[in-house]
Design an enzyme around this catalytic site. Sequence first.
Site, short mmCIF file in Angstrom:
data_model
loop_
_atom_site.label_atom_id
_atom_site.label_comp_id
_atom_site.label_asym_id
_atom_site.label_seq_id
_atom_site.Cartn_x
_atom_site.Cartn_y
_atom_site.Cartn_z
N LYS A 84 3.97 0.89 10.03
CA LYS A 84 4.20 2.11 9.25
C LYS A 84 3.76 3.34 10.02
CE LYS A 84 3.19 0.06 4.84
NZ LYS A 84 2.19 0.10 3.77
N ARG B 156 4.65 -13.17 9.58
CA ARG B 156 5.40 -11.96 9.28
C ARG B 156 6.71 -11.94 10.06
NH1 ARG B 156 3.53 -6.84 9.57
NH2 ARG B 156 1.57 -7.47 8.67
N GLU C 71 0.87 -1.16 0.00
CA GLU C 71 0.00 0.00 0.00
C GLU C 71 0.92 1.22 0.00
OE1 GLU C 71 -2.76 -0.02 3.27
OE2 GLU C 71 -3.46 2.00 2.78
#
Length: 554
Positions: free
Chosen positions: A270, A260, A35
Amino acid sequence: MDTSAQSGTNFIRNQIEEDLRAGKREEVITRFPPEPNGYLHIGHAKSICLNFGLAQEFNGRCHLRFDDTNPVKEEDEYVNAIREDVGWLGFDWGEHQYFASDYFEQLYAWAVELIGKGLAYVDSQTPEQIREGRGTLTTPGTESPFRNRAVEENLALFTAMKNGEFPDGAHVLRAKIDMAASNMNLRDPVMYRILHAAHHRTGDSWCIYPMYDFAHGQSDSIEGVTHSICTLEFEDHRPLYDWFIRSLEIHNPQQIEFARLNLSYTVMSKRKLLQLVQEEHVRGWDDPRMPTISGMRRRGYPPQAIRRFCERIGVGKSDSWIDLSTLEDCVREELNETAPRRLAVLDPLKVVITNLPEQRIDTRAANHPQRPEMGTRTMSLTPEIVIDRSDFLEDPPRKFFRLAPGKEVRLRHACIIRCDEVIKDDSGEVVELRCSCDPETFGANPADGRKVKGTIQWVSTEFGQQVPVRLFDRLFVEPTPERAEDFRQCLNPESLQEVRAWVEPELGQARPGTVYQFERIGYFTPDTKDSSLDAPVFQRTVTLRDTWAKQQGK
Ligand code: ATP
Ligand code: MG
């Protein structure tokens, strides 16, 4: 902390092999779907290496797809940074760069199709009502009073939503699945919302935007993706992913989830990284202390080291933590092979060699001890040099093999010197050593038979250069800053220290792009942003050994 985690294994590779063998798939098409709302970090590198790596291994291809369905936080700056980072890591998407926003028309048409099939409806409840109606993990949801709207009414309302006839939040489009499903994601998830916001690519064309769950799987399908690899938190979304694909009767990619990357002494959200930048705890996204790919690049991490790291940690199904030292070890292993060696003195102490037979004695020094092809350079010894302060002790313990009054040490690539006299200032601090050299011991190769245990680095003050050197350390002092109440409380106040060092003459012209090993100290490279021609600002890429573990008493 589990550092052995699934070392090198990759269950996804096995599954793909099986799919090909069983004829379930004929080719391998993956995608990396960032994204564009921030810079990529080391966690993304794991996903990039996995997706591009598998595509390469199976002669398939990997798409770079920007998942830009949320107009509010996305920017072109991020798109460009992501492209640069993926390319720098060594991967090529060829012509296959896509944007989820390219599919807005198709997604809209599919939404209309689902309305037509009685599988989607416009809900006019308030966001609060919708939230309450979803129920909880232990109680089923309740059906919206608008759930059984006629197809025609739904179509009319959805068209009006698209045409901008309603304010934000007035209606949403929901999939009609099952309000009692045990998987909350299947309780009539929202597919579209009204958002009067300009999009970085489609501008003001749209005021309704698809939700992630309605966009992602269909984007995969449009591109013919075979294996849609994502992180574990999407496992519960897979039934919904499959439901949309099935209901639309379109190409079905297989979603596969993996754990992850969690890295100690690091934050990767982020939102938190953005906070570090905006609150100026660091100097931008590419600050060399950041776990971003651009930060690591600027710091001198070679892309090969990051790929090596991603291969080493493997791909597993359960969440685990990797110690930051694993990444640093990969950087050291890579640089040990490639970095030219140089001498530098970070904490200088003046040494005068009183009996040097000439004003300048040149020797040749190998640029790499195991790689003759990397050549040699001239080192000039002069009567005045500097050595590192820590290489001298006035009152040394028994096993101190460096310089001390009356003791000998070898100057790297030069000769043996003996400390004859210690000169102090008024406060009693040692400011200079007077030494004599043994003229028989000159040469880069210490095969002169003299037994001197210590070898130290030095720089001539006549020919050497003084340069600023930034000594980076870990950004956080806690192994799991993400778990702290406020991660900013864990920032390391000493993560950046600057010293003025003496370096070999030619390092005065060093350019960013080359990482050097300063012998006995660590790996250093000129900073890309703050260096100028003939005035490099050096920074430490990584220490020579894992000194952190020692400091922490481990
Ligand atoms: P956001 O908080 O914005 O959702 P994100 O880290 O999920 O952040 P994306 O841009 O959505 O960011 O991530 C792109 C891809 O990278 C996704 O497929 C995601 O699964 C993967 N990814 C993100 N973080 C990690 C991580 N720590 N380890 C492995 N893969 C990751
Ligand atoms: Mg995400």
